[in-house]
Every structure is written in C-alpha cells, then in structure tokens.
Scaffold this active site. Sequence first.
Site, PDB file in Angstrom:
ATOM      1  N   ASP A  39       0.862  -1.190   0.000  1.00 37.76           N
ATOM      2  CA  ASP A  39       0.000   0.000   0.000  1.00 37.76           C
ATOM      3  C   ASP A  39       0.892   1.232   0.000  1.00 37.76           C
ATOM      4  OD1 ASP A  39      -2.388   1.556   0.171  1.00 37.76           O
ATOM      5  OD2 ASP A  39      -2.027   1.845   2.299  1.00 37.76           O
ATOM      6  N   SER A  40       0.287   2.369  -0.328  1.00 39.08           N
ATOM      7  CA  SER A  40       1.034   3.623  -0.277  1.00 39.08           C
ATOM      8  C   SER A  40       1.460   3.935   1.155  1.00 39.08           C
ATOM      9  CB  SER A  40       0.162   4.762  -0.812  1.00 39.08           C
ATOM     10  OG  SER A  40      -0.997   4.896  -0.012  1.00 39.08           O
ATOM     11  N   TYR A  70      -0.929   8.503  -2.518  1.00 35.43           N
ATOM     12  CA  TYR A  70      -0.893   8.301  -3.964  1.00 35.43           C
ATOM     13  C   TYR A  70      -2.129   8.918  -4.646  1.00 35.43           C
ATOM     14  CZ  TYR A  70       2.793   4.625  -4.056  1.00 35.43           C
ATOM     15  OH  TYR A  70       3.971   3.910  -3.993  1.00 35.43           O
ATOM     16  N   GLY A  71      -3.212   9.064  -3.849  1.00 36.13           N
ATOM     17  CA  GLY A  71      -4.534   9.342  -4.420  1.00 36.13           C
ATOM     18  C   GLY A  71      -4.664  10.597  -5.241  1.00 36.13           C
ATOM     19  N   GLU A 122      -2.708   9.143   7.635  1.00 34.32           N
ATOM     20  CA  GLU A 122      -1.239   9.021   7.611  1.00 34.32           C
ATOM     21  C   GLU A 122      -0.615   9.876   8.721  1.00 34.32           C
ATOM     22  OE1 GLU A 122       1.119   7.216   5.450  1.00 34.32           O
ATOM     23  OE2 GLU A 122      -0.715   6.041   5.233  1.00 34.32           O
ATOM     24  N   CYS A 159      -4.284  -1.452  -2.140  1.00 28.35           N
ATOM     25  CA  CYS A 159      -4.459  -0.017  -2.365  1.00 28.35           C
ATOM     26  C   CYS A 159      -5.367   0.117  -3.579  1.00 28.35           C
ATOM     27  CB  CYS A 159      -3.088   0.609  -2.632  1.00 28.35           C
ATOM     28  SG  CYS A 159      -3.151   2.341  -3.094  1.00 28.35           S
ATOM     29  N   ASN A 160      -6.506   0.763  -3.393  1.00 29.45           N
ATOM     30  CA  ASN A 160      -7.444   0.918  -4.516  1.00 29.45           C
ATOM     31  C   ASN A 160      -6.855   1.788  -5.615  1.00 29.45           C
ATOM     32  OD1 ASN A 160     -10.409  -0.102  -3.664  1.00 29.45           O
ATOM     33  ND2 ASN A 160      -9.229   0.536  -1.886  1.00 29.45           N
ATOM     34  N   THR A 161      -6.115   2.820  -5.201  1.00 31.96           N
ATOM     35  CA  THR A 161      -5.561   3.744  -6.182  1.00 31.96           C
ATOM     36  C   THR A 161      -4.574   3.006  -7.092  1.00 31.96           C
ATOM     37  OG1 THR A 161      -5.747   5.402  -4.448  1.00 31.96           O
ATOM     38  CG2 THR A 161      -4.502   6.016  -6.396  1.00 31.96           C
ATOM     39  N   CYS A 219     -11.184   2.712  -0.328  1.00 34.52           N
ATOM     40  CA  CYS A 219      -9.785   3.037  -0.048  1.00 34.52           C
ATOM     41  C   CYS A 219      -9.441   2.269   1.217  1.00 34.52           C
ATOM     42  CB  CYS A 219      -9.594   4.529   0.173  1.00 34.52           C
ATOM     43  SG  CYS A 219      -7.968   4.949   0.843  1.00 34.52           S
ATOM     44  N   THR A 220      -8.306   1.599   1.201  1.00 33.48           N
ATOM     45  CA  THR A 220      -7.997   0.706   2.323  1.00 33.48           C
ATOM     46  C   THR A 220      -7.646   1.456   3.610  1.00 33.48           C
ATOM     47  OG1 THR A 220      -5.716   0.526   1.533  1.00 33.48           O
ATOM     48  CG2 THR A 220      -7.280  -1.172   0.821  1.00 33.48           C
ATOM     49  N   HIS A 221      -7.422   2.766   3.503  1.00 29.70           N
ATOM     50  CA  HIS A 221      -7.207   3.561   4.721  1.00 29.70           C
ATOM     51  C   HIS A 221      -8.521   3.808   5.467  1.00 29.70           C
ATOM     52  CE1 HIS A 221      -3.302   4.593   2.960  1.00 29.70           C
ATOM     53  NE2 HIS A 221      -2.984   5.302   4.031  1.00 29.70           N
TER      54      HIS A 221
HETATM   55  N1  DGL Z   1      -4.967   2.949   0.718  1.00 34.16           N
HETATM   56  C1  DGL Z   1      -4.902   3.610  -0.573  1.00 34.16           C
HETATM   57  C2  DGL Z   1      -6.148   3.256  -1.380  1.00 34.16           C
HETATM   58  O1  DGL Z   1      -6.746   2.255  -1.111  1.00 34.16           O
HETATM   59  C3  DGL Z   1      -4.672   5.042  -0.336  1.00 34.16           C
HETATM   60  C4  DGL Z   1      -4.219   5.769  -1.520  1.00 34.16           C
HETATM   61  C5  DGL Z   1      -3.456   7.027  -1.232  1.00 34.16           C
HETATM   62  O2  DGL Z   1      -2.297   6.904  -0.860  1.00 34.16           O
HETATM   63  O3  DGL Z   1      -4.012   8.097  -1.448  1.00 34.16           O
HETATM   64  O4  DGL Z   1      -6.547   3.897  -2.305  1.00 34.16           O
END
Ligand code: DGL
Length: 283
Positions: free
Chosen positions: A7-8, A39-40, A165, A70-72, A199-201
Amino acid sequence: MKIGIFDSGYGGLTILSAIRERLPEYDYLYLGDNARAPYGTRSFEVIYAYTLEAVRYLHSCGCRLIILACNTASAKALRSIQQHDLPEINSNLPRERQVNVLGVIRPTVEAVPSITRNGHIGILATPGTVSSQSYVIELEHIAAASGRSLTITQQPCPMWVPLIEAGEHNSPGADWFVRQYIEGILALDEHIDTLVLGCTHYPLLLPKISELLAGTGIRVVAQGGLVADSLSAYLMRHTEIAQDLSHGKSCTYLTTESADKFSTSASLFLHQEGIIATTVTLA
Ligand code: DGL
C-alpha cells in the site's frame, strides 16, 4: 515464498489484518510506501511507476504473490503491470520463482451487488480511484451481465488519507471532514443504502462514519474480509501458486519512511504491540 501486501502507507494494514486472520499459515511481507503517500492525488504515470517499483522490490524479496492493498494502485496500475510488466519479469524464471499480482477492486465489486437492497451504491475513494472510473465501469459491467439496475455515485475524499497518515483520524478535527464527504455523497443520491469504503485507509475512520450514519440503515462496506475471502478462493483455484508459498506464519514490515514511526503507527492501527519495521529504498 511469501505473500506481499503493498500500500502507499498504513491503509493496507486493514487488508493484511483480515488476510492473516483468514489465512494465518502463510509468510507475509508488508510494504508501505509512506515516504511517497498519499498516492490518491498523483497522476497515472507516477502511481504506475511507484507501484511497479514496489512490485519489483517485493518480488526481489521472495514474494510469489502480491496483493495491491491499495485501490488507487489497483485502479491505475494493476492492469498495466499484469499485461505489460509481469510477462517480462517472469520470463526465463521457473514457475516457483515467478510472481502474480492481484488487486482489491474486483473482490469488492463482486460482493457489493448482493449487499445493496435497492441498488443505490455510493463509492467513497481517493481522487485517483474516482477519476479512474474503475468502480463505475466494473459495477456497470456486473449489472449488465445480471440484468440488474445499479445507480452508482462517487465521492472523492482527498483529506481522509492525509488525516490517517498523520495519525489524526481519531481527533475532533477529523469529524468535520468525515461529515463533509458523507453528507456530500448523500446529497448527490439520498437513496444510497450501501456505502463502499473504496480506499484501504478508510476503515480507520469507521467509528466516526458509523456514528454519523447511526439510525439511517445505510450499510458500510469495508474491503478486508472481501479481499481475504477472494484470496482464499484464488489459492484454492491456483494450487500451483499455493504450493509455492511457505507456511511460517510470519509477517515482516517494510516502509520507505522512518522505521520507528511506522512501528509505532502500525502497532496502534493493528492493536498489536511490538511491530518492528525496516526502512527500505525502492527507486
Ligand atoms: N490505501 C490507498 C487506497 O486504497 C490510499 C491511496 C493514497 O495513498 O491516497 O486507495
């Protein structure tokens, strides 16, 4: 060989935790690119380049299977990596040294149509995931195949990942941004009965989201369990990959940021003391 979870930043820990609960026997390697998160809000080219670096790194560390938690990254980089990069990475390698890469969007869209009752689905995600239209395209595909009508509404939530974060997701300040995006998406479609945390966050904000939605009957879908179930089914279908995985029940944590900072935050997110991370450089 291990299962890599990428993940990011910290969000993928929500996926790692669900996967380890479901499949505790394997060895895991978690990599958070915290130094370059979020990353988003980044371009396709940058997300693709960063994700490919992470995939190559995890493969070099002995990962046979990598989950882009990470979805992104799943939205912007997975297809290109599967089609253009894996054939080159895997060429001339014996099967047991090769690598396969999976994402988190497909397991989610496969489950959501059976969760919604009225077909009105809201997607909360990063600006990158929203602009990719991945959820809309994949859900419409499923709707067309099943003859069911789905109404899909998206809401980008650019402030949620930075809050998490920074470890501010439990702070009173986070309330304002939670309310802003939840009210924003419900204003676009007041009939939404299912909200996907795309988003996994975002599961780290679940207490605040649930509090805001209390009494509405709206279901909130987090991805961990869905991804874990899907991975379990994948390994049953692909016994040739499952047999290459080692069964040491271990988990190693890597970050591109400060190892101490990661260890402290990951221990809090996972409610688990004594997590020790190592700092690595990807580029
Ligand atoms: N956990 C990432 C996701 O699922 C976060 C992406 C990000 O870093 O913005 O999209």
